[in-house]
Each structure stands twice: as C-alpha cells, then as structure tokens.
Design a protein around this motif. Sequence first.
Motif, PDB file in Angstrom:
ATOM      1  N   VAL A 139       0.843  -1.202   0.000  1.00 12.91           N
ATOM      2  CA  VAL A 139       0.000   0.000   0.000  1.00 12.91           C
ATOM      3  C   VAL A 139       0.873   1.244   0.000  1.00 12.91           C
ATOM      4  N   HIS A 140       0.599   2.161  -0.945  1.00 16.85           N
ATOM      5  CA  HIS A 140       1.258   3.465  -0.964  1.00 16.85           C
ATOM      6  C   HIS A 140       0.218   4.558  -0.723  1.00 16.85           C
ATOM      7  N   ALA A 141       0.654   5.600  -0.010  1.00 18.52           N
ATOM      8  CA  ALA A 141      -0.249   6.679   0.392  1.00 18.52           C
ATOM      9  C   ALA A 141      -0.150   7.852  -0.578  1.00 18.52           C
ATOM     10  N   CYS A 142      -1.190   8.693  -0.560  1.00 19.99           N
ATOM     11  CA  CYS A 142      -1.331   9.767  -1.551  1.00 19.99           C
ATOM     12  C   CYS A 142      -0.149  10.739  -1.579  1.00 19.99           C
ATOM     13  N   ALA A 143       0.127  11.408  -0.472  1.00 17.76           N
ATOM     14  CA  ALA A 143       1.064  12.531  -0.500  1.00 17.76           C
ATOM     15  C   ALA A 143       2.515  12.089  -0.648  1.00 17.76           C
ATOM     16  N   GLY A 144       2.977  11.231   0.249  1.00 24.66           N
ATOM     17  CA  GLY A 144       4.391  10.849   0.250  1.00 24.66           C
ATOM     18  C   GLY A 144       4.813  10.212  -1.052  1.00 24.66           C
ATOM     19  N   TYR A 145       3.972   9.344  -1.585  1.00 21.73           N
ATOM     20  CA  TYR A 145       4.306   8.652  -2.831  1.00 21.73           C
ATOM     21  C   TYR A 145       4.432   9.641  -3.981  1.00 21.73           C
ATOM     22  N   MET A 146       3.447  10.522  -4.127  1.00 25.02           N
ATOM     23  CA  MET A 146       3.476  11.438  -5.274  1.00 25.02           C
ATOM     24  C   MET A 146       4.600  12.466  -5.150  1.00 25.02           C
ATOM     25  N   ILE A 147       4.847  12.922  -3.937  1.00 24.10           N
ATOM     26  CA  ILE A 147       5.943  13.874  -3.722  1.00 24.10           C
ATOM     27  C   ILE A 147       7.278  13.235  -4.106  1.00 24.10           C
ATOM     28  N   TYR A 148       7.475  11.981  -3.668  1.00 23.97           N
ATOM     29  CA  TYR A 148       8.779  11.358  -3.880  1.00 23.97           C
ATOM     30  C   TYR A 148       8.988  10.924  -5.334  1.00 23.97           C
ATOM     31  N   THR A 149       7.938  10.464  -6.001  1.00 23.26           N
ATOM     32  CA  THR A 149       8.111  10.102  -7.419  1.00 23.26           C
ATOM     33  C   THR A 149       8.394  11.358  -8.243  1.00 23.26           C
ATOM     34  N   ASN A 150       7.766  12.453  -7.896  1.00 25.71           N
ATOM     35  CA  ASN A 150       8.025  13.722  -8.589  1.00 25.71           C
ATOM     36  C   ASN A 150       9.470  14.166  -8.364  1.00 25.71           C
ATOM     37  N   TYR A 151       9.886  14.131  -7.103  1.00 28.62           N
ATOM     38  CA  TYR A 151      11.231  14.573  -6.716  1.00 28.62           C
ATOM     39  C   TYR A 151      12.315  13.737  -7.406  1.00 28.62           C
ATOM     40  N   THR A 152      12.143  12.406  -7.379  1.00 25.61           N
ATOM     41  CA  THR A 152      13.165  11.545  -7.968  1.00 25.61           C
ATOM     42  C   THR A 152      13.154  11.630  -9.494  1.00 25.61           C
ATOM     43  N   PHE A 153      11.989  11.754 -10.097  1.00 24.80           N
ATOM     44  CA  PHE A 153      11.914  11.882 -11.555  1.00 24.80           C
ATOM     45  C   PHE A 153      12.699  13.105 -12.025  1.00 24.80           C
ATOM     46  N   ILE A 154      12.434  14.229 -11.403  1.00 23.76           N
ATOM     47  CA  ILE A 154      13.088  15.478 -11.825  1.00 23.76           C
ATOM     48  C   ILE A 154      14.593  15.427 -11.594  1.00 23.76           C
ATOM     49  N   ASN A 155      15.005  14.895 -10.454  1.00 25.32           N
ATOM     50  CA  ASN A 155      16.421  14.955 -10.081  1.00 25.32           C
ATOM     51  C   ASN A 155      17.281  13.844 -10.671  1.00 25.32           C
ATOM     52  N   VAL A 156      16.801  12.620 -10.648  1.00 22.13           N
ATOM     53  CA  VAL A 156      17.601  11.522 -11.196  1.00 22.13           C
ATOM     54  C   VAL A 156      17.829  11.714 -12.693  1.00 22.13           C
ATOM     55  N   PHE A 157      16.739  12.035 -13.413  1.00 21.51           N
ATOM     56  CA  PHE A 157      16.841  12.167 -14.872  1.00 21.51           C
ATOM     57  C   PHE A 157      17.192  13.588 -15.311  1.00 21.51           C
ATOM     58  N   GLN A 158      17.289  14.506 -14.336  1.00 21.12           N
ATOM     59  CA  GLN A 158      17.549  15.914 -14.651  1.00 21.12           C
ATOM     60  C   GLN A 158      16.581  16.402 -15.729  1.00 21.12           C
ATOM     61  N   TYR A 159      15.302  16.127 -15.468  1.00 16.00           N
ATOM     62  CA  TYR A 159      14.232  16.519 -16.391  1.00 16.00           C
ATOM     63  C   TYR A 159      14.185  18.033 -16.552  1.00 16.00           C
ATOM     64  N   GLN A 160      14.051  18.472 -17.800  1.00 14.47           N
ATOM     65  CA  GLN A 160      13.863  19.882 -18.126  1.00 14.47           C
ATOM     66  C   GLN A 160      12.512  20.040 -18.833  1.00 14.47           C
ATOM     67  N   PRO A 161      11.781  21.140 -18.564  1.00  6.35           N
ATOM     68  CA  PRO A 161      10.486  21.341 -19.218  1.00  6.35           C
ATOM     69  C   PRO A 161      10.592  21.162 -20.735  1.00  6.35           C
ATOM     70  N   GLY A 162       9.672  20.392 -21.279  1.00  4.38           N
ATOM     71  CA  GLY A 162       9.667  20.134 -22.721  1.00  4.38           C
ATOM     72  C   GLY A 162      10.298  18.804 -23.106  1.00  4.38           C
ATOM     73  N   ASP A 163      11.032  18.167 -22.182  1.00  2.00           N
ATOM     74  CA  ASP A 163      11.645  16.876 -22.483  1.00  2.00           C
ATOM     75  C   ASP A 163      10.580  15.804 -22.728  1.00  2.00           C
ATOM     76  N   ILE A 164      10.849  14.896 -23.654  1.00  2.00           N
ATOM     77  CA  ILE A 164       9.991  13.739 -23.907  1.00  2.00           C
ATOM     78  C   ILE A 164      10.596  12.549 -23.172  1.00  2.00           C
ATOM     79  N   PHE A 165       9.810  11.930 -22.296  1.00  2.00           N
ATOM     80  CA  PHE A 165      10.292  10.845 -21.429  1.00  2.00           C
ATOM     81  C   PHE A 165       9.662   9.530 -21.865  1.00  2.00           C
ATOM     82  N   PHE A 166      10.499   8.516 -22.104  1.00  2.00           N
ATOM     83  CA  PHE A 166      10.020   7.212 -22.566  1.00  2.00           C
ATOM     84  C   PHE A 166      10.475   6.145 -21.588  1.00  2.00           C
TER      85      PHE A 166
END
Length: 512
Positions: A139-166
């Motif tokens: 079971v994953h909870a609403c806030a912590g899960y979404m905050i952490y997936t957002n945080y890791t997505f942006i930082n690990v992949f160094q996502y920049q606005p406009g990037d296409i992610f596959f």
Amino acid sequence: MGMIPELAIAVLACARIGAIHSVVFGGFSAQSIADRLYDAQAEYIITCDGAFRGAKDIPLKSVIDDALIGNKTVKRVIVCTRTRTPVSMIKGRDVWWEDEIKKIETLGMIDCPAEEMDAEDPLFILYTSGSTGKPKGVVHACAGYMIYTNYTFINVFQYQPGDIFFCTADIGWITGHSYIVYGPLSAGATTLMFEGVPTWPDAGRFWDIIDKYNVNILYTAPTAIRSLMGFGLKPLQGKKLDSLKVLGTVGEPINEEAWHWYDEHIGKRKCPIVDTWWQTETGGILISNLAGITPSKPSWATLPMPGVEPLLVDENGKELTGDGEISGNLCIKAPWPSIIRTTYGDHERCKKNYFSTYPNLYFTGDGALRDEHGNYRITGRVDDVLNVSGHRIGTAEVENAINMHAGVVESAVVGYPHDIKGQGIYAYVIYNGSHGDEALRRSDILQTVSRIIGPIAKPDRIQFVSGLPKTRSGKIMRRILRKIAEGETDNLGDTSTLLDPGVVEEIKNGKL
C-alpha cells in the motif's frame, strides 16, 4: 488492461475520485487475479477485450471471467474495446467502456472535481511476490508517494520542461506506476507509453520510437538491452537517436557488457546512464547517480538519494563499516516519503517482512557491495525471491504451483544466471506419475504453472530427481541446489548433515 491510454486514464480517474486502484499485469492467470481480487475485496474491474503483444492477441476479458467464478464482491466489469476479440458480456455486471463514456457526455457530466484526500489515505495497492506463496498487497499513500516520485523523476533524470520521457515498463509493475504515470505527469512532463515487445515487428522498434517522437530520456530494463544486443547492430542502421540526452536502467543490476553497449551504441557516449535501484515497497528510486551531476560507475547504482540512509549489515544485523569494498545485506536506517505504509489487510505481515529481520531497520532482501567512495552495487536477492527480467517471483509461489500438478510429489526452485533474463528459474521435481515421457511431463508442469500464476513464472529448466537434499529435520538445503544450478559443483560445502548425502551426486550427474 493492455498498455493503452485508457489504462493511464483509468488509474488517474481512480486517484481523482479517491478510489484505491490496484493494477494487475496482463500476463497473470485467472487464479492469480482471483487471489488479488479476494485479498483487496475489489468491487469494480476495468479491463479490455484483449491486448496486443507483438504478433499475439492476449485474451483479457475471458481471463477475468474465469477469475470471477465464485467471486462475491465485484459489482461491475467495464470492458474497453481493443482487439475486437469476441467476449461474453454478463447482463447486470458487464458494460462497455465506450457506452459508459457516451452516457456521461450525453448527460453533460464531464466536470469531475478532485476528491480532497488526507496525506496518508491509500492511493493504490500493488501486489508483489514474497518469500512465501501468497503475494503481498503493498500500500502506498497519496502525498508521500506522489511527492517522492516527482522529486526523484526530476532529479535523477535531470528533467527539463519540454523533455519527452520514454519509460518502456508496463503500468502493471511499480516502474510504470511511478515513472510512466505519477512521476512524469506530476512534473508536467510528456510521458510516452509503449504497447508491445521491443523485438516486434523487428528489433529496431525502440529506436524507431525514439526517432519518431524525439525522445530525450529513455528508461528501460537490462533484460531488454541484453535481448537487443543479441540482434547485433543491424537494427540500429539508419537510426539517428540524436534527441537522446539521458539513459536509465531499472529492475535489476545491469552487467558491465550491457552497460557499455548501451553507452556506446544508444547514447553515443554523450548520454549519462542512471542505474537506478529501488523496489515496489520503496515507491521511488533510492540509490542512483544523478544524470550529468554525479559520476556513473558501470554496473553500480552508486550513491543514495539525498535523505536516504542505506547501510550494510552481516547476518546478525551488525553494521559493517571500514575502508575498501564491503559486502553485506542492504538495509535502510530511516524512512523516506514513499516508504510502504502497510500490506493490505495484514499490517503484521508488513512488520514481519520488512522490519523484523533486523530491529529498527528496513531490510531490502538484497545483498550489496559498497566501495571506498560510498557507492553501492546490488548483488542480488538474499531471500527466497527471484528477479527474472526485473520481475520479482517468489520461489515458494512457483513451488506451490508446480506441486499442484497431479504427478508431482515435491519440488524445489532456485535461481541461476541467465544470459538474457539475468536470473532464470531452475526447478528440481520429484515425480511419481506414469503419464508420458520427460518432455511431456515438463510441458504439463509448465502449463500448470501458467494456469496458476502466469507465463512469467514458468521455469526455464526442470530437472526430475528421485529426492532432494534435506537435513535430518526435513529442511531442503537450497544452497546446494543453487550451486548445482549455477554449475558450481566443485565446492558444495558441508553435506554431512544431510539425511541422504547420496542424493546430491545423483542431482549433480543429472544436471541439465
């Protein structure tokens, strides 16, 4: 459901109205689905008539029908048209997705305000194999899960606005939840979904997609990379791949040969590779280099994410410290936002599985190395869980399925190195039936496992034996079976405690 937009839409719609979703991978058997429906006490099912997987049409609705025999909780089955496979539609229970959408549009009920949720309200349940036969509902909870997936997505992949992610994963697994749906979309990224297999209609499928959509970030599994390596460089001819900026791997440790092939032929030695380690239970990436920010090291996950506190312990739970390379069991000292909240309906099981092996530590079930710079390399499972093509499969689960076959007396399952999958499934089977020759028996056992769990759990090798190496107390010594399967028969260790040491020689001589 198959990997179509309606799957992501259904997941997000559940989250929007506050319903707990539980996505089940389309390759599971009716029995596996029935077990999950019962455990979650599910009330609504969304499925497709079928799905396309390479050249195959995979039945989905008919499998759901079988899974619902005897079910007392499901009220409605919504069926999305995909393959136009003939299906049975039961009056009062089954409805078409398209018809339901039309009703809403006709009534003008398009506006659907988001339900306000508590931070700790469950967002979803995702079932994962454990060391016992019954899958666990993480079971994953609403806030912590979404905050952490957002945080890791942006930082690990160094996502920049406009990037296409596959991300090439299936949404039926945690990688698809976290890095196809919630992580990228919460960051405002364009996320690309893929239905099919990377080798159909040819082994250039991924590379065609990358060029067609100008993909900037590719996140895939070592199994897929090793499989595509086997086709050589011909499928890459004429492919530009010049839009790529970052490459990633997930699901299992990547071997150095595959890492260098990925780096040279896909990234053209200009794209950082992030080798990410995490689990269904962690919700998001815990150990990884950050693309272009921290150094990569082939086949090493490298450093923990900020705030994540890994450590290595010995079998007694003593922390291993010191200079140089250290090997131990990987644990985490302190919680992170997307840590598992419970196993659905059984909190004691959650505590026992993850927090009781070593007091006050989260035990990952993985072994790891740590070098003098603090980099981590995952060496594989240390419990009775296999990692086959990035999918966790419990040995007990497979053994239970094999033992359901009428001719099987007993079985033992271990992992062994596999060139493509990383780890294959090796089954030792005691058989007393008289039906058919060995080849037919193997086929029958494989069919049994497919029916009970699904094709992903089918053993790669089945060796028929007259007995299993057991201690006098009746415990199977899997250590010996694992070494035989791996071909390491020169040093099997002490066999003097076995009830019948002679059985080991027989198994060695009969190794496939």
